[in-house]
Design an enzyme around this catalytic site. Sequence first.
Site, PDB file in Angstrom:
ATOM      1  N   GLU A 213      41.218  43.749  37.699  1.00  0.00           N
ATOM      2  CA  GLU A 213      41.079  42.380  38.226  1.00  0.00           C
ATOM      3  C   GLU A 213      40.044  41.574  37.431  1.00  0.00           C
ATOM      4  O   GLU A 213      39.241  40.827  37.984  1.00  0.00           O
ATOM      5  CB  GLU A 213      40.736  42.403  39.721  1.00  0.00           C
ATOM      6  CG  GLU A 213      41.892  42.937  40.557  1.00  0.00           C
ATOM      7  CD  GLU A 213      41.953  42.326  41.927  1.00  0.00           C
ATOM      8  OE1 GLU A 213      41.712  41.127  42.068  1.00  0.00           O
ATOM      9  OE2 GLU A 213      42.249  43.076  42.859  1.00  0.00           O
ATOM     10  N   GLY A 214      40.087  41.780  36.131  1.00  0.00           N
ATOM     11  CA  GLY A 214      39.170  41.082  35.234  1.00  0.00           C
ATOM     12  C   GLY A 214      38.039  42.000  34.820  1.00  0.00           C
ATOM     13  O   GLY A 214      37.214  42.387  35.649  1.00  0.00           O
TER      14      GLY A 214
ATOM     15  N   ARG B 142      38.493  38.151  44.208  1.00  0.00           N
ATOM     16  CA  ARG B 142      37.343  38.733  43.515  1.00  0.00           C
ATOM     17  C   ARG B 142      36.174  39.078  44.437  1.00  0.00           C
ATOM     18  O   ARG B 142      35.582  40.152  44.289  1.00  0.00           O
ATOM     19  CB  ARG B 142      36.903  37.808  42.366  1.00  0.00           C
ATOM     20  CG  ARG B 142      37.698  38.094  41.105  1.00  0.00           C
ATOM     21  CD  ARG B 142      37.440  37.153  39.974  1.00  0.00           C
ATOM     22  NE  ARG B 142      38.270  37.537  38.824  1.00  0.00           N
ATOM     23  CZ  ARG B 142      38.637  36.727  37.860  1.00  0.00           C
ATOM     24  NH1 ARG B 142      38.240  35.460  37.879  1.00  0.00           N
ATOM     25  NH2 ARG B 142      39.385  37.154  36.865  1.00  0.00           N
TER      26      ARG B 142
END
Length: 404
Positions: free
Chosen positions: A384-385, A263
Amino acid sequence: MTTPSFDLGPDHLELQSWVRSFAADVIRPAAAEWDEREEFPWPVLEEAAKIGLYSLDFFATQSFDETGLGIPVTMEELFWGDAGIGLAIVGTALAAAGVSANGTPEQVGEWVPQMFGEPGDLRLGAFCSSEPDAGSDVGAMRTRATYDEATDEWVINGTKTWATNGGLADVHVVTAVVDPDLRARGQASFVVPPGTKGLTQGQKFHKHGIRASHTAEVVLDQVRVPGRCLLGGKEKLDARLARAREGTRAGGNASMATFERTRPAVGAQAVGIARAAYEVALDYARTREQFGRPIIENQAIAFALADMRTSIDAARLLVWRAAWMASQGKSFDAAEGSMSKLVAGETAVKVTGQAMQVLGGNGFTREYPVERMARDAKIYTIFEGTSEIQRLVIARAISGAQIR
């Protein structure tokens, strides 16, 4: 313990200059072409491999940087060049992170080198987690992996979607359910070696942005992989599943372990896009004249640029903090990794939109790169979220409550 600093040292400054030069000289001149073609930019990847930028050695060196800043610095400069080509260059690193996060040292040594290859013989890796009905809800995953004890093989069936390099890659890292009753706790990760029968590319997606990056479905039909392709090994998996069945803490989810590691790097990519758009807008405002003076002398424009620069610097600091914390083994008690990705992604969308506004009609044309940057930026609030998932992760971390 390494002391954090707001100044990049000589090594990081050299790295920053080297990657920026490649981005300026090789990536930017090719960006519009590959965006229009919506094809994987093999020639650019070849040039990156020739100088060692696309290589296992390079990414490994930056990953082991004790300050944690090697990867964020690299990502920001590459994506300052272009997000689509940047993602084509670094997409393999997500698959490598999946092996590193869940595999044994022996598995890392066997499979990660096969994801990169070398100049003249390039290889790719793909991380396959999302599914048509299981994106943010990893517990809804339907891809199944069943152990065939007679042959010591795992049989995998299912469809993955939104896979960067999916179907194009040589090595695929696939998350699958091994115990449906345990939902997200009953999942594991597998390596699917090159040439494995039953793995095919499904639909290739034509996207709003990051068009030079290959994104596709991956179909797994009776895919058989040797037992050694289970990341972490069967003994570790059996112990984790036993703990989960007993109701005790079973350890992290295979997909989430990968995303947590990446992240801050994804946040750095968003910072690079935002910075590129800001620089175009600043240069334009200095040279564009209306009513007899440069438009930067108007408060509306000047204040917008001030906000843009402030937001970019704030996002970068959150990214650097999360990257440094990860390098020091500090836990993200307040979901600092998610904070960095959330703020950087939202900043990229806001700043690229402001840049288009500063350029006015010109910002809406393909004569200037900010419209492409704005299209590229939007994915950073989704993949990715999503931003909503990042807020959920942060809220749960700071409250201790199971917020839904």
